[in-house]
Design a protein around this motif. Sequence first.
Motif, PDB file in Angstrom:
ATOM      1  N   LEU A 123       0.905  -1.286   0.046  1.00  0.00           N
ATOM      2  CA  LEU A 123      -0.008  -0.038  -0.013  1.00  0.00           C
ATOM      3  C   LEU A 123       0.634   1.313   0.107  1.00  0.00           C
ATOM      4  O   LEU A 123       1.493   1.600   1.076  1.00  0.00           O
ATOM      5  CB  LEU A 123      -1.098  -0.002   0.993  1.00  0.00           C
ATOM      6  CG  LEU A 123      -1.885   1.295   1.280  1.00  0.00           C
ATOM      7  CD1 LEU A 123      -2.751   1.211   0.089  1.00  0.00           C
ATOM      8  CD2 LEU A 123      -2.766   1.012   2.555  1.00  0.00           C
ATOM      9  N   GLN A 124       0.939   1.980  -1.163  1.00  0.00           N
ATOM     10  CA  GLN A 124       1.668   3.186  -1.252  1.00  0.00           C
ATOM     11  C   GLN A 124       0.759   4.468  -1.466  1.00  0.00           C
ATOM     12  O   GLN A 124       0.146   4.427  -2.391  1.00  0.00           O
ATOM     13  CB  GLN A 124       2.935   2.708  -2.320  1.00  0.00           C
ATOM     14  CG  GLN A 124       2.255   2.514  -3.840  1.00  0.00           C
ATOM     15  CD  GLN A 124       3.204   2.255  -4.621  1.00  0.00           C
ATOM     16  OE1 GLN A 124       4.263   2.099  -4.376  1.00  0.00           O
ATOM     17  NE2 GLN A 124       2.686   1.945  -5.898  1.00  0.00           N
ATOM     18  N   LEU A 125       0.787   5.536  -0.569  1.00  0.00           N
ATOM     19  CA  LEU A 125       0.079   6.552  -0.574  1.00  0.00           C
ATOM     20  C   LEU A 125       0.861   7.546  -0.711  1.00  0.00           C
ATOM     21  O   LEU A 125       1.808   8.109  -0.208  1.00  0.00           O
ATOM     22  CB  LEU A 125      -0.723   6.581   0.746  1.00  0.00           C
ATOM     23  CG  LEU A 125      -1.327   5.360   1.048  1.00  0.00           C
ATOM     24  CD1 LEU A 125      -1.901   5.431   2.463  1.00  0.00           C
ATOM     25  CD2 LEU A 125      -2.573   5.055   0.110  1.00  0.00           C
ATOM     26  N   PRO A 126       0.338   8.676  -1.905  1.00  0.00           N
ATOM     27  CA  PRO A 126       1.293   9.886  -1.923  1.00  0.00           C
ATOM     28  C   PRO A 126       0.866  11.070  -1.006  1.00  0.00           C
ATOM     29  O   PRO A 126      -0.223  11.410  -0.976  1.00  0.00           O
ATOM     30  CB  PRO A 126       0.752  10.291  -3.402  1.00  0.00           C
ATOM     31  CG  PRO A 126      -0.555   9.459  -3.662  1.00  0.00           C
ATOM     32  CD  PRO A 126      -0.659   8.386  -2.867  1.00  0.00           C
ATOM     33  N   PHE A 127       1.840  11.204  -0.200  1.00  0.00           N
ATOM     34  CA  PHE A 127       1.527  12.386   0.919  1.00  0.00           C
ATOM     35  C   PHE A 127       2.156  13.554   0.637  1.00  0.00           C
ATOM     36  O   PHE A 127       1.575  14.600   1.178  1.00  0.00           O
ATOM     37  CB  PHE A 127       2.302  11.792   2.126  1.00  0.00           C
ATOM     38  CG  PHE A 127       1.666  10.906   2.908  1.00  0.00           C
ATOM     39  CD1 PHE A 127       0.790  10.008   2.539  1.00  0.00           C
ATOM     40  CD2 PHE A 127       1.710  10.898   4.377  1.00  0.00           C
ATOM     41  CE1 PHE A 127       0.094   9.138   3.458  1.00  0.00           C
ATOM     42  CE2 PHE A 127       0.784  10.088   5.224  1.00  0.00           C
ATOM     43  CZ  PHE A 127       0.166   9.185   4.873  1.00  0.00           C
ATOM     44  N   VAL A 128       2.759  13.750  -0.319  1.00  0.00           N
ATOM     45  CA  VAL A 128       3.212  14.949  -0.761  1.00  0.00           C
ATOM     46  C   VAL A 128       4.001  15.112  -2.042  1.00  0.00           C
ATOM     47  O   VAL A 128       4.394  13.853  -2.643  1.00  0.00           O
ATOM     48  CB  VAL A 128       4.603  15.610   0.343  1.00  0.00           C
ATOM     49  CG1 VAL A 128       5.598  14.858   0.276  1.00  0.00           C
ATOM     50  CG2 VAL A 128       4.660  17.102   0.167  1.00  0.00           C
ATOM     51  N   GLY A 129       4.006  16.226  -2.925  1.00  0.00           N
ATOM     52  CA  GLY A 129       4.863  16.358  -4.089  1.00  0.00           C
ATOM     53  C   GLY A 129       6.143  17.035  -3.730  1.00  0.00           C
ATOM     54  O   GLY A 129       6.223  17.632  -2.803  1.00  0.00           O
ATOM     55  N   GLY A 130       7.240  17.156  -4.438  1.00  0.00           N
ATOM     56  CA  GLY A 130       8.483  17.727  -4.718  1.00  0.00           C
ATOM     57  C   GLY A 130       8.973  17.941  -6.023  1.00  0.00           C
ATOM     58  O   GLY A 130       8.356  17.427  -7.005  1.00  0.00           O
ATOM     59  N   TYR A 131      10.189  18.521  -6.035  1.00  0.00           N
ATOM     60  CA  TYR A 131      10.742  18.883  -7.239  1.00  0.00           C
ATOM     61  C   TYR A 131      12.325  18.852  -7.342  1.00  0.00           C
ATOM     62  O   TYR A 131      12.647  19.141  -6.240  1.00  0.00           O
ATOM     63  CB  TYR A 131      10.346  20.030  -8.066  1.00  0.00           C
ATOM     64  CG  TYR A 131      10.345  21.196  -7.202  1.00  0.00           C
ATOM     65  CD1 TYR A 131      11.046  22.536  -7.587  1.00  0.00           C
ATOM     66  CD2 TYR A 131       9.197  21.489  -6.289  1.00  0.00           C
ATOM     67  CE1 TYR A 131      10.969  23.525  -6.802  1.00  0.00           C
ATOM     68  CE2 TYR A 131       9.200  22.718  -5.534  1.00  0.00           C
ATOM     69  CZ  TYR A 131      10.011  23.842  -5.885  1.00  0.00           C
ATOM     70  OH  TYR A 131      10.104  24.813  -5.187  1.00  0.00           O
ATOM     71  N   GLU A 341       4.924  25.970   3.597  1.00  0.00           N
ATOM     72  CA  GLU A 341       5.906  26.704   4.136  1.00  0.00           C
ATOM     73  C   GLU A 341       7.320  26.319   3.795  1.00  0.00           C
ATOM     74  O   GLU A 341       8.325  27.099   3.748  1.00  0.00           O
ATOM     75  CB  GLU A 341       5.970  26.701   5.814  1.00  0.00           C
ATOM     76  CG  GLU A 341       7.192  27.464   6.348  1.00  0.00           C
ATOM     77  CD  GLU A 341       6.859  27.211   7.972  1.00  0.00           C
ATOM     78  OE1 GLU A 341       8.085  27.749   8.519  1.00  0.00           O
ATOM     79  OE2 GLU A 341       5.719  26.970   8.531  1.00  0.00           O
ATOM     80  N   LEU A 342       7.650  25.005   3.807  1.00  0.00           N
ATOM     81  CA  LEU A 342       8.714  24.329   3.481  1.00  0.00           C
ATOM     82  C   LEU A 342       9.102  24.079   1.833  1.00  0.00           C
ATOM     83  O   LEU A 342       9.788  23.493   1.503  1.00  0.00           O
ATOM     84  CB  LEU A 342       9.030  23.233   4.068  1.00  0.00           C
ATOM     85  CG  LEU A 342       9.123  23.371   5.813  1.00  0.00           C
ATOM     86  CD1 LEU A 342       9.642  21.845   6.193  1.00  0.00           C
ATOM     87  CD2 LEU A 342       9.971  24.337   6.016  1.00  0.00           C
ATOM     88  N   PHE A 343       8.051  24.625   0.984  1.00  0.00           N
ATOM     89  CA  PHE A 343       8.146  24.667  -0.310  1.00  0.00           C
ATOM     90  C   PHE A 343       8.044  23.429  -0.938  1.00  0.00           C
ATOM     91  O   PHE A 343       8.596  23.012  -1.890  1.00  0.00           O
ATOM     92  CB  PHE A 343       9.517  25.205  -0.861  1.00  0.00           C
ATOM     93  CG  PHE A 343       9.818  26.929  -0.930  1.00  0.00           C
ATOM     94  CD1 PHE A 343       9.221  27.561  -2.074  1.00  0.00           C
ATOM     95  CD2 PHE A 343       9.921  27.286   0.454  1.00  0.00           C
ATOM     96  CE1 PHE A 343       9.174  29.077  -1.824  1.00  0.00           C
ATOM     97  CE2 PHE A 343       9.638  28.852   0.419  1.00  0.00           C
ATOM     98  CZ  PHE A 343       9.647  29.657  -0.711  1.00  0.00           C
ATOM     99  N   TYR A 344       7.246  22.553  -0.228  1.00  0.00           N
ATOM    100  CA  TYR A 344       6.933  21.098  -1.122  1.00  0.00           C
ATOM    101  C   TYR A 344       5.392  21.516  -1.525  1.00  0.00           C
ATOM    102  O   TYR A 344       4.751  22.480  -1.238  1.00  0.00           O
ATOM    103  CB  TYR A 344       6.841  19.996   0.018  1.00  0.00           C
ATOM    104  CG  TYR A 344       8.131  19.616   0.509  1.00  0.00           C
ATOM    105  CD1 TYR A 344       8.845  18.543  -0.175  1.00  0.00           C
ATOM    106  CD2 TYR A 344       8.905  20.103   1.425  1.00  0.00           C
ATOM    107  CE1 TYR A 344      10.181  18.200   0.398  1.00  0.00           C
ATOM    108  CE2 TYR A 344      10.024  19.915   1.889  1.00  0.00           C
ATOM    109  CZ  TYR A 344      10.739  18.656   1.425  1.00  0.00           C
ATOM    110  OH  TYR A 344      12.035  18.364   1.829  1.00  0.00           O
ATOM    111  N   VAL A 345       4.939  20.362  -2.134  1.00  0.00           N
ATOM    112  CA  VAL A 345       3.542  20.477  -2.777  1.00  0.00           C
ATOM    113  C   VAL A 345       2.435  19.607  -2.002  1.00  0.00           C
ATOM    114  O   VAL A 345       2.652  18.331  -2.030  1.00  0.00           O
ATOM    115  CB  VAL A 345       3.633  20.168  -4.420  1.00  0.00           C
ATOM    116  CG1 VAL A 345       2.270  20.061  -4.839  1.00  0.00           C
ATOM    117  CG2 VAL A 345       4.703  20.961  -5.101  1.00  0.00           C
ATOM    118  N   PRO A 346       1.478  20.240  -1.315  1.00  0.00           N
ATOM    119  CA  PRO A 346       0.494  19.304  -0.722  1.00  0.00           C
ATOM    120  C   PRO A 346      -0.420  18.568  -1.741  1.00  0.00           C
ATOM    121  O   PRO A 346      -0.417  19.336  -2.955  1.00  0.00           O
ATOM    122  CB  PRO A 346      -0.385  20.406   0.096  1.00  0.00           C
ATOM    123  CG  PRO A 346       0.485  21.637   0.042  1.00  0.00           C
ATOM    124  CD  PRO A 346       1.335  21.561  -1.183  1.00  0.00           C
TER     125      PRO A 346
END
Length: 365
Positions: A123-131, A341-346
């Motif tokens: 079970l893999q769940l996307p919690f956040v996006g980034g770059y 705030e930390l420049f990740y993607v919700p």
Amino acid sequence: MVFKGRVFLGALAALTAGLTTACGTGEPPDPDQAAQGPSGGGGGETVVINGAGASFPAPLFQRWFDTYNREVDSNVQVSYQSVGSGAGLEQYINGTVDFGASEAPIEGDRAESFRDDYPYEPLQLPFVGGYVVFAYNLPSVDEELQFSRETYCGIIDGSIDNWNDPAIADDNPDVDLPDRSITWVHRSDGSGTTFVFTNHLDTVCPDWQSGAGTSVDWPVGIGGQGNEGVAAAISQNEGAIGYVSYAFAQLNELPVARIENQSGNYPDPLPANASLAFDGVEVPDDFNLTVPDPPHPDAYPISGLVWVLVYREYDDAQKWETMKEVFQWVLGPEGRAITEELFYVPMPDSLVDRIEEELDAVDAG
């Protein structure tokens, strides 16, 4: 579910606060502690939750889990080991952690290994996006650099090996570039950041021969362990350039280059533009989504997801309920504020709803 682009604002204040408090960088947690867990979270007893995996989200995870401990429930301690996506996937498969984290989905041989040991699918769940960004160390240059696709592909394969190369000069006509050798810095460990980065290279660089994966054979360069190690190597070597998450570039005060996207534009490397990489993209039932070359004209071109990997069954019901409460909090308004705030993607609300349905379906006790 389809991603919808949105604007994410915030500052990177407090990114440096307590990076080692809840996120380690070395040894994996004790398998017995991970497997057995505490007796429960009630009555003032401490619940210890162990996770391991990608270094890419480590600054965010630290803030999430530290804030939860300080502001929500001081009896809950989440220890996250920043060991890299490859090691995190292996620990998840081996059952030595309560959860894993990776920028690379679990698939292929790793998925088969998991199925050999468990009576259900991972079970893999996307919690956040980034770059992923190109960070560099060039003290004599004050201007922001930009690289066309041809140029950054050439830097990575070694065909462009000096900062005053005509290709870099053409991309930056008003910049006085030094006559200095380029040192390419890459990951030395199994890495989800490398997975995201090399999937992009494999799609857009015609001469790239090393394929895509968590670990590849680099034609040139020096290696660093984790995003931390790559950022440190760039900082310590004048003329160096490498790939790291944007958060680690900011943490180490490294300048970041703009890069050309599929439409020929050079978007700012910011969460708002990274989120556009997923704009209008259908997320499959297993959440396994990669977008190696996003078509949106304003999208930042090297963007990816961070999956949290949980088991579909846990022996300790109290421990799982505590974990689920933590996960719901980080995906909710308080956790989202830290993410921005930390420049990740919700994650968008519609995807969070799907994630929470999967969490509710986990069998515990």
